[in-house]
Design an enzyme around this catalytic site. Structure first.
Site, PDB file in Angstrom:
ATOM      1  N   ASP A 109      19.889 -10.528 -12.361  1.00  0.00           N
ATOM      2  CA  ASP A 109      19.291 -11.865 -12.353  1.00  0.00           C
ATOM      3  C   ASP A 109      17.784 -11.696 -12.182  1.00  0.00           C
ATOM      4  O   ASP A 109      17.291 -10.585 -12.060  1.00  0.00           O
ATOM      5  CB  ASP A 109      19.921 -12.738 -11.270  1.00  0.00           C
ATOM      6  CG  ASP A 109      19.619 -12.237  -9.872  1.00  0.00           C
ATOM      7  OD1 ASP A 109      18.875 -11.249  -9.731  1.00  0.00           O
ATOM      8  OD2 ASP A 109      20.120 -12.824  -8.903  1.00  0.00           O
ATOM      9  N   ASP A 283      29.490 -15.285 -13.163  1.00  0.00           N
ATOM     10  CA  ASP A 283      29.362 -14.383 -12.030  1.00  0.00           C
ATOM     11  C   ASP A 283      29.511 -15.203 -10.763  1.00  0.00           C
ATOM     12  O   ASP A 283      29.214 -16.399 -10.756  1.00  0.00           O
ATOM     13  CB  ASP A 283      27.969 -13.727 -11.989  1.00  0.00           C
ATOM     14  CG  ASP A 283      26.943 -14.683 -11.378  1.00  0.00           C
ATOM     15  OD1 ASP A 283      26.524 -15.609 -12.089  1.00  0.00           O
ATOM     16  OD2 ASP A 283      26.597 -14.530 -10.188  1.00  0.00           O
ATOM     17  N   CYS A 321      51.193  -6.703  -8.749  1.00  0.00           N
ATOM     18  CA  CYS A 321      49.743  -6.541  -8.903  1.00  0.00           C
ATOM     19  C   CYS A 321      49.410  -5.053  -8.827  1.00  0.00           C
ATOM     20  O   CYS A 321      49.877  -4.357  -7.927  1.00  0.00           O
ATOM     21  CB  CYS A 321      49.008  -7.315  -7.803  1.00  0.00           C
ATOM     22  SG  CYS A 321      47.219  -6.983  -7.761  1.00  0.00           S
ATOM     23  N   CYS A 323      46.672  -3.548  -8.012  1.00  0.00           N
ATOM     24  CA  CYS A 323      45.477  -3.201  -7.216  1.00  0.00           C
ATOM     25  C   CYS A 323      45.815  -2.221  -6.093  1.00  0.00           C
ATOM     26  O   CYS A 323      46.975  -1.999  -5.748  1.00  0.00           O
ATOM     27  CB  CYS A 323      44.823  -4.465  -6.644  1.00  0.00           C
ATOM     28  SG  CYS A 323      45.520  -5.019  -5.090  1.00  0.00           S
ATOM     29  N   CYS A 326      48.003  -3.901  -3.261  1.00  0.00           N
ATOM     30  CA  CYS A 326      49.391  -4.278  -3.551  1.00  0.00           C
ATOM     31  C   CYS A 326      50.271  -3.082  -3.927  1.00  0.00           C
ATOM     32  O   CYS A 326      51.480  -3.106  -3.711  1.00  0.00           O
ATOM     33  CB  CYS A 326      49.419  -5.326  -4.659  1.00  0.00           C
ATOM     34  SG  CYS A 326      48.617  -6.859  -4.186  1.00  0.00           S
ATOM     35  N   HIS A 352      41.868  -6.602  -4.323  1.00  0.00           N
ATOM     36  CA  HIS A 352      42.880  -7.538  -4.817  1.00  0.00           C
ATOM     37  C   HIS A 352      42.250  -8.761  -5.484  1.00  0.00           C
ATOM     38  O   HIS A 352      42.642  -9.140  -6.595  1.00  0.00           O
ATOM     39  CB  HIS A 352      43.828  -7.998  -3.710  1.00  0.00           C
ATOM     40  CG  HIS A 352      44.769  -9.046  -4.221  1.00  0.00           C
ATOM     41  ND1 HIS A 352      45.880  -8.740  -4.989  1.00  0.00           N
ATOM     42  CD2 HIS A 352      44.696 -10.401  -4.183  1.00  0.00           C
ATOM     43  CE1 HIS A 352      46.457  -9.873  -5.382  1.00  0.00           C
ATOM     44  NE2 HIS A 352      45.768 -10.894  -4.906  1.00  0.00           N
TER      45      HIS A 352
HETATM   46 ZN   LIG Z   1      46.723  -6.892  -5.548  1.00  0.00          ZN
END
Ligand SMILES: [Zn+2]
Length: 397
Positions: A109, A283, A321, A323, A326, A352
């Site tokens: 930015d 963003d 999920c 991630c 998870c 996550h």
């Molecule tokens: Zn997750």
């Protein structure tokens, strides 16, 4: 500025080649579109969300975490890096990509928002903005030329013009004054920018006033920017005001070949509605910030891992999920980490929420590419959590 230069930004050579691969349908049912933005460090599929790495780091994550979450581009803040560690130091150390070991695209930015929102004792005049550092109180001055110079030293893929944002509901005279100064500064940014491997996006202001938004959109689109930012939203306006303003801007840009970036919007429900109205890039610090407070996003809403009910919940945050949280850990473990203030909690919850957000953008792109985004909208709204991400029951979502 010549209008012929605009043609250079559609598919031709240059630091930002944007191709709209799926255009909105002619029936007007949506302005959602899917595209590919080729930047110096890689390709960004749009619509896309950019995680925010304020101090050249997305808080609590390293680049491997970001890649695993699916980030293809991140945003970093010129104001913060100028103050600490200093753009000249980053340049000496090989530029921002090398400094933070992130090899995919970076958008910086311009510092305008931080100067106005963080800097104390700011004084805006025609030439620039004088402000006190939020770190040590030292006095600094940003001009359009310096904001561009800092970003050229950082070497981001996309630099932004220096603008003067104001809250959407500021008095009309304040908005008009800031908008017209933003236009004069935009011309100075174009003149100051001289880095052929870096794109430059301009920023539309104009508050919530239709005439002023129209004036600003027309002014900025007539400059040879590589992309158009929609500024001055994601503040204190209502959703209806935001959508009405987007309608004004995007209608005027309907045939413009450049990407559109709405600055500062972050909840899944808000992202979806803005894509529906024709926005390509976003963003926000929101997914990471709420994660550090223990709020994790799941299909249909959110969970607060600080709640006592999760201390005995052996299921993952979200079944299936991929991630880091998870795949391996339970809600009970995360709930414990938050109560114990263990640093791992912040990393796992952030992984996550960014995975959820970037996966959601992928679902949106898939729906647009299927050619039937309007029919997919109700399901996507449900996934986003309809009532502004209300809390859902503790069961696995
Ligand atoms: Zn997750």
């Amino acid at each position: 500025m010549t209008s012929t230069s605009l043609e250079d930004h559609a598919g031709g050579p240059g630091p930002a080649r944007f191709v709209v691969e799926v255009s909105p349908p002619k029936d007007g049912s949506t302005r959602a579109r899917a595209g590919r933005l080729q930047l110096t460090h890689g390709v960004v599929d749009t619509p896309q969300f950019m995680p925010v790495g304020t101090n050249a780091a997305v808080k609590a994550l390293d680049p491997d975490d970001l890649r695993a979450a699916g980030a293809s581009i991140i945003l970093s803040n010129t104001y913060h890096l100028y103050l600490r560690p200093g753009h000249e130091r980053i340049e000496r150390l090989g530029g921002l990509h090398r400094f933070m070991a992130w090899d995919r695209p970076i958008l910086t930015d311009s510092g305008g928002f931080q100067v106005v929102s963080l800097g104390d004792l700011r004084v805006i005049d025609e030439d620039g903005a004088t402000f006190r550092s939020h770190l040590d109180g030292s006095v600094h001055r940003f001009t359009p030329e310096l904001a561009i110079q800092v970003q050229m030293a950082l070497g981001s893929d996309v630099a932004l013009a220096f603008d003067q944002p104001v809250m959407p509901t500021s008095p009309a005279a304040v908005v008009a004054d800031a908008t017209r100064r933003t236009h004069r500064w935009a011309e100075r940014c174009v003149a100051a920018h001289d880095r052929s491997d870096q794109a430059l996006f301009g920023i539309v202001q104009g508050g919530l006033d239709t005439a002023l938004r129209t004036e600003s959109t027309e002014f900025i689109r007539n400059l040879p920017f590589d992309g158009i930012c929609i500024g001055g939203l994601a503040g204190d306006e209502t959703a209806a005001q935001r959508e009405a303003t987007l309608d004004v801007v995007v209608r005027l840009l309907a045939d413009d070949p450049r990407p559109r970036y709405l600055m500062g919007l972050g909840s899944p429900a808000d992202l979806l509605e803005a894509v529906h109205r024709g926005v390509d890039l976003f963003d926000s610090v929101l997914p990471a910030r709420v994660a550090r407070n223990g709020q994790v996003w799941v299909p249909g809403g959110k969970l607060n891992l600080r709640n006592r009910q999760f201390l005995d919940d052996g299921t993952p945050i979200q079944e299936g999920c991929p991630c880091a949280a998870c795949r391996t850990f339970s809600r009970a473990y995360l709930a414990h980490l938050f109560r114990a203030k263990e640093l791992l909690a912040y990393r796992l919850a952030t992984c996550h929420n960014l995975t959820f957000t970037l996966d959601f953008m992928g679902r949106i792109r898939t729906a647009i590419r299927s050619g039937d985004f309007p029919r997919a909208l109700p399901g996507l709204r449900l996934h986003a959590g309809r009532n502004g991400l209300g809390e859902v029951a503790g069961k696995s979502a």
